[in-house]
Structure formats: structure tokens, C-alpha cells
Motif scaffolding. Structure first.
Motif, short mmCIF file in Angstrom:
data_model
loop_
_atom_site.label_atom_id
_atom_site.label_comp_id
_atom_site.label_asym_id
_atom_site.label_seq_id
_atom_site.Cartn_x
_atom_site.Cartn_y
_atom_site.Cartn_z
N PRO A 184 2.92 -5.94 3.78
CA PRO A 184 3.55 -4.56 3.82
C PRO A 184 3.72 -3.95 2.26
CG PRO A 184 5.20 -6.09 4.09
CD PRO A 184 4.05 -6.85 3.84
N PHE A 185 3.54 -2.85 2.13
CA PHE A 185 3.59 -1.94 0.97
C PHE A 185 4.33 -0.72 1.45
CE2 PHE A 185 3.51 0.34 -2.90
CZ PHE A 185 3.44 -0.60 -3.88
N SER A 186 5.54 -0.39 1.57
CA SER A 186 6.00 0.84 2.03
C SER A 186 6.91 1.43 1.22
CB SER A 186 7.01 0.26 3.43
OG SER A 186 7.76 1.58 3.97
N ILE A 187 6.21 2.83 0.74
CA ILE A 187 7.09 3.81 0.05
C ILE A 187 7.58 4.61 0.75
CG2 ILE A 187 6.47 5.40 -1.77
CD1 ILE A 187 4.28 3.59 -2.71
N ARG A 188 8.88 4.90 0.09
CA ARG A 188 9.62 6.12 0.66
C ARG A 188 9.33 7.50 0.29
NH1 ARG A 188 13.58 2.27 -0.02
NH2 ARG A 188 14.30 3.85 -1.79
N ARG A 214 10.87 5.94 -8.74
CA ARG A 214 9.90 4.55 -8.89
C ARG A 214 11.10 3.40 -8.56
NH1 ARG A 214 5.04 5.76 -10.06
NH2 ARG A 214 4.24 3.77 -10.40
N THR A 215 12.24 3.62 -9.35
CA THR A 215 13.18 2.65 -9.40
C THR A 215 13.84 2.49 -7.94
OG1 THR A 215 13.60 2.55 -11.59
CG2 THR A 215 15.40 1.62 -10.33
N GLY A 216 13.87 1.43 -7.28
CA GLY A 216 14.48 1.43 -5.95
C GLY A 216 13.48 1.79 -4.75
N ASN A 217 12.27 2.20 -5.38
CA ASN A 217 11.27 2.93 -4.13
C ASN A 217 9.75 2.16 -4.37
OD1 ASN A 217 9.98 4.21 -2.26
ND2 ASN A 217 10.40 6.25 -2.99
N VAL A 218 9.39 2.80 -5.37
CA VAL A 218 8.02 2.29 -5.49
C VAL A 218 8.01 1.05 -6.15
CG1 VAL A 218 5.76 2.93 -7.05
CG2 VAL A 218 7.10 4.60 -5.90
N GLU A 219 8.84 0.83 -7.13
CA GLU A 219 8.96 -0.40 -7.98
C GLU A 219 9.55 -1.69 -6.69
OE1 GLU A 219 11.24 -0.14 -11.22
OE2 GLU A 219 9.61 1.07 -12.55
N GLU A 220 10.48 -1.14 -6.11
CA GLU A 220 10.90 -2.20 -5.16
C GLU A 220 10.11 -2.79 -4.13
OE1 GLU A 220 13.55 -4.94 -3.64
OE2 GLU A 220 13.97 -3.71 -5.53
N MET A 307 -0.78 -3.40 -22.94
CA MET A 307 -2.06 -3.84 -22.26
C MET A 307 -2.44 -2.59 -21.28
SD MET A 307 -1.92 -7.59 -21.29
CE MET A 307 -0.39 -7.53 -20.37
N VAL A 308 -1.63 -1.92 -20.78
CA VAL A 308 -1.86 -1.01 -19.63
C VAL A 308 -1.93 0.44 -20.20
CG1 VAL A 308 -0.37 -2.43 -18.17
CG2 VAL A 308 0.63 -0.50 -19.35
N VAL A 309 -2.67 1.21 -19.24
CA VAL A 309 -2.87 2.70 -19.56
C VAL A 309 -1.74 3.60 -19.92
CG1 VAL A 309 -3.72 4.92 -18.41
CG2 VAL A 309 -5.12 2.77 -18.19
N ASN A 310 -0.74 3.50 -18.99
CA ASN A 310 0.56 4.07 -19.40
C ASN A 310 1.71 3.50 -18.56
OD1 ASN A 310 0.83 5.65 -16.89
ND2 ASN A 310 -0.73 6.76 -17.26
N GLY A 311 3.21 4.15 -18.47
CA GLY A 311 4.20 3.58 -18.17
C GLY A 311 4.30 3.63 -16.59
N VAL A 312 3.17 4.50 -15.95
CA VAL A 312 3.13 4.67 -14.56
C VAL A 312 1.74 4.01 -13.96
CG1 VAL A 312 4.99 6.26 -14.26
CG2 VAL A 312 2.54 7.07 -14.66
N ASP A 313 0.85 3.56 -15.03
CA ASP A 313 -0.14 3.01 -14.53
C ASP A 313 -0.55 1.89 -15.18
OD1 ASP A 313 -3.04 2.49 -13.68
OD2 ASP A 313 -3.74 4.53 -14.32
N SER A 314 -0.50 0.59 -14.26
CA SER A 314 -0.72 -0.66 -14.76
C SER A 314 -2.17 -1.21 -14.93
CB SER A 314 0.20 -1.55 -14.37
OG SER A 314 -0.14 -1.77 -12.72
#
Length: 346
Positions: A184-188, A214-220, A307-314
Motif C-alpha cells: 500500500p501507498f496511501s497519500i492523503r 510531504r511530512t507526515g503524509n507523502v513521506e510517511e 544524486m537526485v534531481v531536486n528536493g521533491v524528486d529523487s
């Protein structure tokens, strides 16, 4: 943009109403204070409208989950060329005499998610590095897993001499589904109608919401997903399904005399955390006699930001794409290692 016009119209109506109300007041402090408040409000709204228009028209930044308006702007601006097969690549053409074709098959890493110019992806850099007599084609799409990559390889209209399978650790997803192992990958998303309207239609609100969310939602949600994914690789039923998927690619390459090179890519946000997964996959390929470029040892200890594109794209940035191209060039130009008999994993 029509929603900005709605806001502008509402602001004009508010000003007319406020001016009418203020005009009915006698000259004095109340009227002066009201005029001052209205001017301050108009100035603030003007700044917000300018920022909104600027964000909506000009701000383009890729997002690893493609949740944001800025990410959609990025795709509209940078996701080209797209050929008749649906790949971010030029049209396939028959091989010239003596020309060798390298076919890169993979998911978003191979397709170049977050890379502004397609020519900066590792496949395109590899084509330039290999030089005359070589051509590199791309058969990759965002969200693909091993089954999709197998089907793309079989359907590609040209016979490759070398296949580069760009393996990312979520490629086991379909096998987990087959084994009834939930990932599961559940985003609110915004819950109230008003919040949804703001986030869906206004660039500033969209930017602010998804940064704060992102904190507590996407990242969680991502943390729970990766924990579960590690368990999937350790599950015998899931791994058996996945090994069969990989066997299909290995066997097809063997039957068609195509040299297979596996490029194994860890999560750039947590190289150490995905090491048990990449180790298992790299071990599988080596047991099958497949040449393997495992990035995990190379990237261990590096800061994700480098290494990554930006702070929201890994996804991998331009510099790491160039590194991957150099490693693949070295592997391709080296004499193929003597391969063990490629028999399917039982």
C-alpha cells in the motif's frame, strides 16, 4: 487561468462594495482607516495575483510522484520528443550496415524523469560516448515494472545487439500483486471541497499544500511502502514470482543472441535501506550469467542531495546519469565475461 479571473472579478466587486460603504461614512478617522485597510488589502491581493500568475505560467519543477501543478508544467515543457511507440525518444529506424543497437529498457529512471533535456539521460550520454557504429534506443516508461519491460523488449521493432535493463527496486511490484502481498501507498489528498478547489486550481495553494503535506503524509506513506517492499523481497512466494519475470527477460535475450547488461539502481533517498534488495537482485543476475552493474556499492555513503534531481524528486540527476553512462560504456566495450549456462531459476 480562468480561476484567476474569478478572483480578480471578486476583488473588483469587493472594492466597489467597500467604496460604496466608505462613501456613506462621514469624513473622519473611520473612513480614513477603512480606506487604508482597503488599499492594504488590494496591495496584498495584487502581490498574490502576480505571484500566482508567475507560478502558474513559469514555475516548472519535477515531482517524483507528479502530484503538483509545477510537475505538470515540467512535463508539458520538457517531456519530448515522444515517438510513435510512446517512448521519450526519436523514431526507430533500421540499423545501418555494421551498426550495433543498444536498447535501454526500464522505468522512469531510464526514461529520464526530472531530466530537462532527454540528451542528458544516461542512455543518450552513452550513445555519444560509444560513438560511431553504435546507436542507443530507449524503450522506457514511467511506472513500469519487470513485466512491462519484458513486453516492451519483445515488441520493439528492431533487434537489439545489447539490452540494458535498468532495474529499480520497485520493479517487484507486479510479482507482489500476483503473490497477494499488499504494497500500500496511501497519500492523503485535500479533504474539504474548498481546500481541494484551492489546491487543484491555484498554483500557490498547490505549491504550499504539497510542500507542507510531504511530512507526515507523502513521506510517511513512502516510509511505510519501503518497509513493506523490503519484506516483499524476503518473501519466498513473491521472490519466486519475480524471479520468473526476470527469467523471461534473460531467456529472451539468450534466445535472440542479445547481450544483456543489468543496471541495478537503489533508492537514491536511502541507498543503505534498499541494499538488501539490490544485493538479492544483483546476485540473481550474476547467478544467471548476466553482466551486472550494481550502483549500490558506488553510491553508498553519498548524500542524497548530490544524486537526485531536486528536493521533491529523487530520480537521478544529470551528473549521476553521466556516471551511469560511463559505467555502461565500460561494460559494453569490455569483452563479455564468460557466462555460465543461463538456466531459469527454479
Amino acid at each position: 487561468m480562468i480561476h484567476i479571473l474569478y478572483v480578480f472579478a471578486a476583488l473588483v466587486a469587493l472594492n466597489l462594495l467597500a467604496m460604496w460603504g466608505l462613501s456613506r461614512l462621514r469624513r473622519g478617522r473611520a473612513r480614513t482607516a477603512g480606506m487604508g485597510a482597503l488599499v492594504a488589502l488590494d496591495a496584498a491581493m495584487a502581490v498574490l495575483l502576480v505571484l500566482e500568475i508567475g507560478m502558474a505560467l513559469f514555475f516548472a519543477q519535477s515531482d517524483g510522484f507528479n502530484l503538483t501543478m509545477s510537475s505538470r508544467n515540467w512535463f508539458a515543457r520538457h517531456w519530448h520528443p515522444v515517438n510513435s511507440l510512446g517512448y521519450r525518444d526519436v523514431e526507430p529506424r533500421p540499423k545501418a550496415a555494421g551498426e550495433k543497437l543498444v536498447l535501454v529498457v526500464g522505468d522512469s529512471f531510464a526514461a529520464g524523469h526530472g531530466i530537462d533535456r532527454a540528451e542528458d539521460r544516461f542512455g543518450d550520454v552513452l550513445a555519444r560516448d560509444l560513438g560511431k557504429g553504435w546507436r542507443v534506443a530507449n524503450a522506457s516508461k514511467i511506472g513500469w515494472d519487470t513485466v512491462d519491460e519484458d513486453q516492451a523488449l519483445r515488441a520493439y521493432p528492431l533487434a537489439p545487439d545489447v539490452v540494458v535493463l535498468a532495474y529499480f527496486v520497485n520493479d517487484i511490484y507486479r510479482a507482489a500483486e500476483k503473490a497477494h502481498f499488499a504494497l500500500p501507498f496511501s497519500i492523503r489528498f485535500p479533504r474539504t471541497a474548498f481546500t481541494r478547489y484551492l489546491v487543484d486550481h491555484f498554483a500557490l495553494a498547490n505549491f504550499a499544500y504539497w510542500r507542507l503535506a510531504r511530512t507526515g503524509n507523502v513521506e510517511e506513506a513512502a516510509k511505510g511502502f519501503w518497509d513493506r517492499l523490503r519484506a516483499a523481497y524476503a518473501d519466498p512466494a513473491v521472490w519466486a514470482e519475480h524471479a520468473a519475470e526476470l527469467d523471461s527477460i534473460v531467456d529472451w535475450c539468450g534466445a535472440h543472441k542479445a547481450r544483456l547488461i543489468a543496471l541495478v539502481i537503489p533508492s537514491l533517498a536511502d541507498v543503505a535501506g534498499t541494499a538488501p534488495m539490490t544485493q538479492r537482485v544483483a546476485a540473481y543476475f550474476r547467478e544467471r550469467g548476466v553482466e551486472t552493474v550494481d550502483l549500490t556499492p558506488l553510491l553508498a555513503g553519498r548524500a542524497p542531495g548530490a544524486m537526485v534531481v531536486n528536493g521533491v524528486d529523487s530520480h537521478a540527476n544529470v551528473a549521476l546519469n553521466a556516471e551511469m553512462a560511463a559505467l555502461l560504456k565500460k561494460a559494453i566495450l569490455a569483452a563479455p565475461a564468460a557466462a555460465a549456462p543461463q538456466q531459469a531459476t527454479p
